[in-house]
Every structure is written in C-alpha cells, then in structure tokens.
Design an enzyme around this catalytic site. Structure first.
Site, PDB file in Angstrom:
ATOM      1  N   GLY A 328       0.806  -1.246   0.134  1.00  0.00           N
ATOM      2  CA  GLY A 328       0.026  -0.012   0.116  1.00  0.00           C
ATOM      3  C   GLY A 328       0.791   1.380   0.077  1.00  0.00           C
ATOM      4  CB  SER A 329       0.258   4.792   1.052  1.00  0.00           C
ATOM      5  OG  SER A 329      -0.959   4.947   0.209  1.00  0.00           O
ATOM      6  CB  THR A 330       4.160   1.267   3.808  1.00  0.00           C
ATOM      7  OG1 THR A 330       3.925   0.032   3.017  1.00  0.00           O
ATOM      8  CG2 THR A 330       2.974   1.349   4.860  1.00  0.00           C
TER       9      THR A 330
END
Length: 647
Positions: A328-330
């Site tokens: 994801g956005s990590t």
C-alpha cells in the site's frame, strides 16, 4: 599240531601300527595346536571383542538440550525431568489388551491413545513410544508393582522440553518433536560423525530457533559401557564418557516487548517486525495469532492439531516470515527515493492532484472524494497522494522500479536466521514471462505499471522485507542483514560466542536524497496521516501509513467495509523509525482487515517506540483501546518500565 607264530613278523606289524597311530595322534594334536594358535593369537583381538560385546553393551548418553533465552536472559525454552510410560510395539503381542490393562493402573485418556497410535504410524515397531507422560510418583509406584504383567512396557525418566511463556514468541522459538520416519531417512545422509552424535536422540527441532540452531542446542552425545546379563539387562557400569550439554542460544528479541505487541494485537491477525537499523538485530518478531508450542513436545493430539490446522485464522502461519501483503502507501517513501536516485524527478517537481489520474480511458482514483491540488514530493508523502505516484510509476516503468527496489530487499530472501522465508513478488517483465504460461498472460501491459506506484498490483512483500527496507533507509542506505540470534553461550564455561555476521552493504544513496524522504516521513507524524497517534510523543519519529486491498474493488465502486466480509476488508499498515536524529529502531506492522493504517497499525507502532525509546509501558485501559482499534495517542498515564516488575 600247534602252529608256531613268527615273532619277528608280529613285532614288525605292531611297530608299524604304533607308528601309524602315533603319526595320527601327532597330526591331530598338530591340528589342535594350529587351531589354538589361530584362535588365541591370530584372531585374539577379534574374538575378544566379540566376547566382550556379548558380555557388555554400549549405551548412548543423550545430552541435555540447550536453553533458548532472550537478549536480557529471560528463558524462552528449557527442560524439566519427568517420568513417561512407554511401549515398544514389537515386544507386545496384544497391544490393545496391554493398553486396556495399563489404563486400569495409570490414568490414560482417549487422546493419549490416539496420539500413541499416530506416533506408531510414524515410527518403527521397535521404537519405544510414550503412551503417557508426566507420571506422578504414585502412578510410577503402581506400575512398578504390576510390571511383570506387561512385557515391552517401561517407565523411563526423560528430560522434556518446556516453553514457560506458552504462546509468546512461539513462531520465533519454534518447538521440538519426535523424529519421524522421513527425518530419519534424511539423517541417514548426514556425515557419519553427525549420525553417531544423534544415537539415542528421539527429538529434534521442528520450527523456529529450535530448528535453525538444532546442532548447537543438541550438544554432544556421551556413552556408557555396561555389563549385561543373559537377559540383556544392565548389571553394572564398566566405563562412561559424559555427554556435553547443548549450548544456550541467545536471541536478539526483547521478550517483554514481544509480549506487549502480541497483547496489543488482541484477537486480530497480523505481523510486526522491529529491527535495530544500526546492526540488523531483530527486537520484536510478531505473528498473530500464535500457538502453544508445548502442545507439540509429546506429540500433538488430533483435536488440537485439527483446531490449529483448520482454523481460518491460520495460527501456524508465521505471518512475519511467510505472510505476503501489498505494501500500500507504505511503498511511497521508497518510490520517492527511487525518483530522486534515478533522476526521474526532483524534490521540487509539482504534480496536480485532482483526485484521480487518467491512463487512456481508465480512471485511477486517489484517496477521498477530492484532490490535493499542487503536490511536491514532501507533500505527496505527508498527505499520501496517489496521483503523484501513479504518474511517477508511469514515468519510471516496471523494470526501472524493479531494479531500484531489489537491492532494498523487496521480493528477495533477506537471509534471516529462520528457515522457511518466502520471497514475495517484486514484479518485472521477466518475472511475468517466467510466472505465466500463456503468451497473452506473459505480456506486460502498460496499465499494470500504474498501481505499482502506490504499492498495489502484483507487489507482495513480507513484513520482514518491509522492515528491512525501512531500516536500510533510516540508516542512510547502509544495509545490515537482519538476524534473530546474538550469540551462543557455553553451559560449561559460561563464555558467549557472538554469531558471525556479514559486513554491512552501503547502497550508495546520496545523503540529501535520504534526508528529503526522512524529513517527509517525520512530517507524517506532525502534520500528516499519523499526527493524532503521535501527539505528545517525548521523541521524534518518522512514519508512513498504508491501506492495502485484500480484494479488488472496482474503480467506479466506493469502498465500504460494512458491506464486506471481515476477511475481505482492507489491511492496515505502518512503517516507521525513531528517533529521527539517530534511529535505533525501524519497524513494519500490518493488522489484517483492519482498514486505515492510522487507525490500527500506527497505534501499535507508537507503543513500541514508547517502550524502546521512552521506557514507557501502556496501562490496561490504553491496551484495551488499541485492541479495539479505537486508540490514537496513549490513553491515561503510561507506566514506567523502570518501576515495573520484570515480566
């Protein structure tokens, strides 16, 4: 008329007969002497050894298995002495009748019988198998009085393995179990010296550190030479060589921290890996749910095995090592670094974020219902702009992204000292050609590249890989191999021997590029998506929230967790490091199907940093809030580790 005998002729005949008989006797004695010389001189040593072996027996003395302890000396695995009731099936004519008779003397439950029968299927008929363990002194005495009725049944004193913390750190510590037939076949290929060292050994490490450091924990087998009776029973000891106990294995994890994180997860599924970026030491290695390794020591019964193996929550899966998730956005901080290092973008490049991004006729949506407007690299991380990274992925292309992310450890085996690590997926055109069979599946389509920029699509990594990459970034691009073991310690001398480690690898990132990304990650905790969680923290930290899809949602459909089954909801992720000035810990955490990263994963990370950096421990009310997914900053006053009793 009487015939006169020829005396001379008779005398000659007598002499001939005496000579023949004498020669025969001489030859006979010569043969006896020759045979005597052959047996007493030529074959003396061989026959003496045979005679000695008929009179004596060499018995292996199994060494005490070494302990496993955490970095502070807390015991994770040890041994205790107990009596077991064991049956050798090959010496018993009526096995069912024998078990029925024993059950009238010693309490034997149906699950004990089922476990015995399963062990019998996995073992040879002449193996001694436990039907009951942990006999009381009274049960031992009752059996001893009736022993004559049960040939092939014995009470044996055994050292049994014990995991005093139960489920805590079970995926790290692992467990031992009885050596099965397949393992015996594999051991047959070992060097002769190693095979000799395992004579008499019935248990072996099956998982975790117990498996990884089996040879170290096992020790060196001794022997005892005993004189035996005609019935094969030992009469007296003639000579012996003591066994050498196995060494203690010192792990890098902090047991108290490990227990805290497992408690913070509550009944939720997920994983957390915390690493010291300065040296690669793993401080916490959590996979939830856990299991009790004590169940496996005697041979797990059918009911418990079915409960663990068939559970939808998969407690036997080491999610930190083998569970793969879209980041994801990590993934965005690493994409930002890739843009800087490859020269694709500068930190000041501004992209307009209207809330969506068009690729041909396909609309890729951003978060929320509105856009973020003008976004540079700093703001793209702080506010988590999808549009910024959709366009960046399109500019870089899949193979350029792959080539940059590979040295960081994404989609690679880190080499941590645990068996069973999986690689995950770091996609490239070559990967797709090798993975799929049909030509239309092997082709890489440009549209598949876009979602890779926000950590979706084919991207699938373990929390170990994500934490490893975060530690490398926090350490300025200097990469240490992650490891769970600090040293081995001799039981005899008490000396510790550090585990050799490879030299760190400098990935050669420009310091100003690393600083740009880390500054933006720090701003995430002060003005971005995890501000509420890190409010009032007595230290500085950087982080990045992430929300990863468990199932695909159509671009025109709006995500609504209430309409989905629990196992279909988004995963909550967070990567972080602290303190910003000189990072001592980097971590990655996922809470499965828990939604937004700041709601479930980030609060766990905050408590880990509080523990490691500030010496604070959450109070029961705060722990309950985190478990319920309703926590931001700590609730109430945290406890001071310095004032708490050791756990």
């Amino acid at each position: 008329m009487t015939e006169l005998r020829n005396v001379e002729s008779d005398l000659a005949l007598f002499r001939t007969r005496v000579l023949v008989i004498g020669l025969a006797v001489l030859v006979a004695f010569g043969l006896i002497a020759t045979r005597l010389i052959w047996l007493q001189v030529v074959r003396h040593d061989e026959l003496l050894a045979q005679a000695e072996s008929n009179r004596t027996a060499i018995l292996p003395v199994v060494p005490n298995r070494g302990q496993i302890i955490d970095r502070s000396g807390r015991v994770l695995a040890t041994n205790y002495s107990a009596y077991t009731l064991e049956i050798t099936p090959s010496k018993v004519q009526d096995l069912d009748g024998t078990i029925a008779g024993l059950s009238r003397i010693v309490h034997i439950e149906p699950r004990d019988v089922r476990r015995f029968k399963r062990l019998r299927e996995e073992s040879l008929s002449f193996d001694s198998l436990p039907i009951r363990t942990r006999l009381t002194d009274e049960e031992v005495a009752r059996f001893a009085a009736q022993r004559f009725r049960f040939p092939g049944v014995e009470v044996k004193a055994r050292l049994l393995r014990q995991y005093p913390n139960g489920e805590a750190a079970s995926h790290v510590v692992g467990y031992i179990g009885r050596i099965n037939q397949r393992e015996k076949e594999l051991m047959a290929d070992w060097p002769e010296e190693d095979q000799a060292n395992y004579r008499g050994t019935e248990y072996i490490g099956k998982l975790g550190a117990e498996q990884q450091y089996e040879q170290t924990l096992h020790g060196a087998t001794g022997f005892e030479r005993v004189e035996t009776s005609a019935g094969g029973r030992a009469v007296r000891s003639l000579a012996s060589s003591a066994a050498t106990p196995g060494d203690t294995v010192v792990l890098s994890i902090d047991l108290q921290l490990q227990k805290l994180v497992e408690e913070l997860f509550g009944e939720r599924r997920g994983a957390l890996v915390a690493i010291d970026p300065r040296n690669g030491e793993v401080l916490a290695f959590v996979s939830k749910p856990t299991f009790d390794p004590n169940l496996f020591v005697d041979g797990i019964d059918v009911e418990n095995w079915r409960s663990l193996n068939e559970s939808i929550d998969k407690p036997l899966l080491n999610r930190a090592l083998r569970g793969t998730y879209p980041p994801g956005s990590t993934y965005k901080p690493f994409m930002a670094l890739a843009a800087l290092e490859t020269g694709t973008r500068s930190a000041g490049t501004v992209i307009n974020d209207p809330g969506f991004w068009m690729f041909g006729n396909h609309r890729f949506r951003s978060h929320g219902d509105g856009g973020l407007g003008a976004v540079d690299m700093h703001r793209s991380i702080v506010k988590s702009s999808n549009v910024y990274y959709y366009s960046l992925a399109n500019e870089m292309g899949v193979d350029r992204m792959h080539d940059f992310m590979k040295p960081l450890g994404f989609g690679q085996i880190t080499g941590i000292d645990l068996k069973g690590e999986v690689r995950g997926v770091l996609p490239s055109q070559a990967w797709k050609r090798a993975t799929y069979k049909r030509p239309e599946q092997q082709r890489w389509y440009a549209g598949e590249t876009i979602s890779l920029g926000i950590g979706q699509g084919y991207n699938n990594f373990t929390m170990l890989q994500l934490a490893h990459a975060m530690a490398t970034l926090a350490n300025g691009g200097v990469q240490h191999k992650p490891h769970l073991t600090l040293a081995t310690q001799s039981v005899i001398t008490g000396d510790r021997t550090p585990i050799p480690r490879p030299e760190p690898v400098n990935l050669g990132y420009k310091p100003e590029h690393v600083a740009t990304v880390l500054r933006a990650m720090q701003a995430v905790t002060t003005e971005g998506t995890s501000t509420r969680v890190f409010a009032g923290a007595p230290y500085t930290s950087g982080g990045k929230t992430g929300t990863a899809q468990a199932v695909t949602i159509g671009q025109k459909d709006k995500y609504d967790a209430r309409k989905l089954e629990e196992h279909q909801r988004d995963h909550s992720l967070y990567v972080a490091f602290a303190p910003v000035e000189a990072p001592r810990v980097a971590l990655a955490v996922v809470v499965e199907n828990a939604g937004f990263g700041a709601a479930a994963a980030a609060p766990i990370a905050r408590r880990v940093f509080d523990y490691l950096i500030a010496g604070l421990y959450p109070n029961p009310q705060d722990i309950a809030a985190v478990q319920a997914g309703q926590a931001g900053a700590p609730v109430g006053t945290p406890l001071k580790l310095s004032e708490m009793a050791p756990q």
